[in-house]
Motif scaffolding. Structure first.
Motif, PDB file in Angstrom:
ATOM      1  N   UNK A  99     -34.294  19.855  39.812  1.00 29.14           N
ATOM      2  CA  UNK A  99     -35.139  19.473  40.938  1.00 29.14           C
ATOM      3  C   UNK A  99     -34.442  19.854  42.232  1.00 29.14           C
ATOM      4  N   UNK A 100     -35.234  20.059  43.257  1.00 27.95           N
ATOM      5  CA  UNK A 100     -34.709  20.295  44.585  1.00 27.95           C
ATOM      6  C   UNK A 100     -35.610  19.587  45.581  1.00 27.95           C
ATOM      7  N   UNK A 101     -35.176  19.492  46.829  1.00 29.38           N
ATOM      8  CA  UNK A 101     -35.961  18.887  47.895  1.00 29.38           C
ATOM      9  C   UNK A 101     -36.413  19.994  48.830  1.00 29.38           C
ATOM     10  N   UNK A 102     -37.724  20.171  48.957  1.00 28.58           N
ATOM     11  CA  UNK A 102     -38.262  21.226  49.815  1.00 28.58           C
ATOM     12  C   UNK A 102     -37.925  20.939  51.266  1.00 28.58           C
TER      13      UNK A 102
ATOM     14  N   UNK B  36     -29.018  21.119  40.177  1.00 29.64           N
ATOM     15  CA  UNK B  36     -29.426  22.179  41.111  1.00 29.64           C
ATOM     16  C   UNK B  36     -28.318  22.430  42.127  1.00 29.64           C
ATOM     17  N   UNK B  37     -27.726  21.360  42.658  1.00 28.01           N
ATOM     18  CA  UNK B  37     -26.636  21.519  43.622  1.00 28.01           C
ATOM     19  C   UNK B  37     -25.479  22.289  43.010  1.00 28.01           C
TER      20      UNK B  37
ATOM     21  N   UNK C 104     -17.924  22.192  46.355  1.00 24.26           N
ATOM     22  CA  UNK C 104     -18.937  21.709  47.286  1.00 24.26           C
ATOM     23  C   UNK C 104     -20.201  22.559  47.155  1.00 24.26           C
ATOM     24  N   UNK C 105     -21.229  22.244  47.935  1.00 26.14           N
ATOM     25  CA  UNK C 105     -22.543  22.859  47.784  1.00 26.14           C
ATOM     26  C   UNK C 105     -22.881  23.736  48.980  1.00 26.14           C
ATOM     27  N   UNK C 106     -23.468  24.885  48.727  1.00 27.28           N
ATOM     28  CA  UNK C 106     -23.948  25.747  49.806  1.00 27.28           C
ATOM     29  C   UNK C 106     -24.960  24.985  50.651  1.00 27.28           C
TER      30      UNK C 106
END
Length: 420
Positions: free
Chosen positions: A134-137, A178-179, A190-192
């Protein structure tokens, strides 16, 4: 590698509903405290693990676990949810709740905001096989874009809404997976900061990873770490990476991201984003790694200095802060420092400061944070009088409104400050 240079106004859509939901969660008293006894030590050999703090992320009465495992419709089998929404437990201080809504109505408001947020922003990522993602739009205008701040908000919201939403853990794990598929090009732990990334890669943004780390600590408390994701170990890994790559070695302040050269001329370890003073997060991190204690002290010191020297009447902070090495004092950033003309004003970064500071007051009772939040709360009362809809959209540090329109982005965090 590309650094984070988003325009503040363009983030309105993402921040608006995410911050509103997080603020409403404060009204519903729906936070979990963060245990430390099950966490491994931080990876740095010289980093001691502090004793469990007297007041942790929040005070809870944990419900006893039933002997039989629970299987929700999302397919997760495991222990009972430790902190189901809504807990209705008391914060450290005597929090002030809205008196025109009952507790049950506040819960309903939170659920409604959550469901609206989920419908508008939570996106399932198609996968050929394996666990769901999942991701957050980012916004309705840019639905294919995601930023790490959105992932952090989403994970915080999902873990807090467990007990209401049977799929909360599925969403949480999918957001974290997803991260992990989009690491920073500087420190891969860490995350982009944005997806899709630039061809040369993208660095991290401090706040996105800091919220993910806190959410992982909360998930360890909520569900335990013996499932598909070892929340405790993942939290420690991110907390360690943040300290090693995104905290100033001399300033002990959060840097804008892992892309910052601590000794850089323009952006360095003395040029923080005010909304990165995530005090409740740092206190939770200090339970794992005592090196975060100086980060709390340094952050509070800069906030106090800025309020004293630039906003004694309002308590407002600028989006970004610079340091005058000759005068040895902090000051509001100049226009165009990183994002735009309002970098030195209370705008779409600093608008989250009341929420961050108030979270620390409500969960730790820290007297310095209480004084800081009190100044912001007094400004809120003065700015709107008896009409909350009179809240402007951004302010100069003197309290003069920038935008002559209402947005919950500014009103909701200040409402949490009023709880203190």
């Amino acid at each position: 590698m590309a650094k984070k240079t988003q325009d503040g106004e363009s983030r309105l859509f993402l921040f608006l509903e995410s911050v509103v939901v997080m603020s409403l969660l404060a009204f519903s008293l729906a936070s979990c405290n963060v245990p430390t006894d099950s966490f491994p030590e931080a990876s740095s050999p010289e980093a001691p693990v502090s004793a469990r703090s007297q007041v942790e992320l929040a005070e809870l009465e944990v419900q006893p676990e039933p002997s039989a495992p629970i299987l929700s419709r999302n397919g997760y089998a495991g222990k009972a949810i430790a902190c189901p929404f809504p807990q209705h437990t008391s914060y450290v201080v005597n929090a002030i709740l809205p008196d025109h809504r009952t507790r049950e109505q506040l819960d309903t408001d939170t659920v409604r905001a959550y469901e609206d947020w989920k419908s508008a922003y939570l996106v399932e990522v198609p996968v050929e096989s394996g666990a769901s993602l999942y991701r957050v739009a980012f916004s309705a205008a840019q639905p294919d874009r995601t930023v790490s701040e959105g992932i952090g908000y989403g994970m915080m919201i999902a873990v807090s809404m467990a007990g209401h939403d049977p799929s909360a853990r599925q969403y949480f794990d999918g957001l974290w997976r997803f991260a992990r598929q989009h690491p920073s090009s500087i420190d891969s732990r860490l995350t982009a900061w944005q997806v899709p990334e630039n061809p040369a890669g993208d660095a991290n943004a401090f706040d996105g990873d800091a919220d993910m780390a806190l959410a992982l600590l909360m998930a360890d408390k909520q569900w335990g770490s013996d499932g598909a994701v070892d929340y405790g170990n993942e939290a420690v890994r991110v907390i360690t990476a943040l300290r090693e790559s995104a905290i100033g070695p001399d300033s002990a302040l959060p840097m804008l991201g892992d892309w910052v050269d601590p000794e850089g001329e323009r952006h360095n370890q003395f040029t923080p984003r005010s909304s990165d003073f995530m005090l409740a997060n740092f206190r939770a991190f200090s339970n794992v790694d005592a090196h975060w204690l100086p980060v709390i002290d340094a952050s509070l010191s800069v906030i106090q200095e800025m309020q004293r020297d630039y906003s004694a009447e309002t308590g407002l902070l600028p989006d970004f802060i610079e340091h005058d090495s000759l005068l040895k004092r902090f000051r509001p950033a100049q226009p165009g420092f990183l994002e735009g003309a309002h970098d030195g004003q209370y705008y779409y970064n600093a608008g989250r400061v009341p929420l961050r500071v108030a979270m620390d007051v409500l969960t730790s009772g820290d007297p310095t944070s209480l004084a800081i939040a009190g100044r912001l709360a007094k400004f809120a009362v003065k700015a709107v009088g008896d009409d909350p809809a009179a809240m402007g959209a951004g302010f100069g540090l003197d309290g003069s409104a920038i935008g002559n329109y209402f947005t919950s982005f500014f009103a909701s965090p200040l409402a949490v400050a009023l709880m203190t």
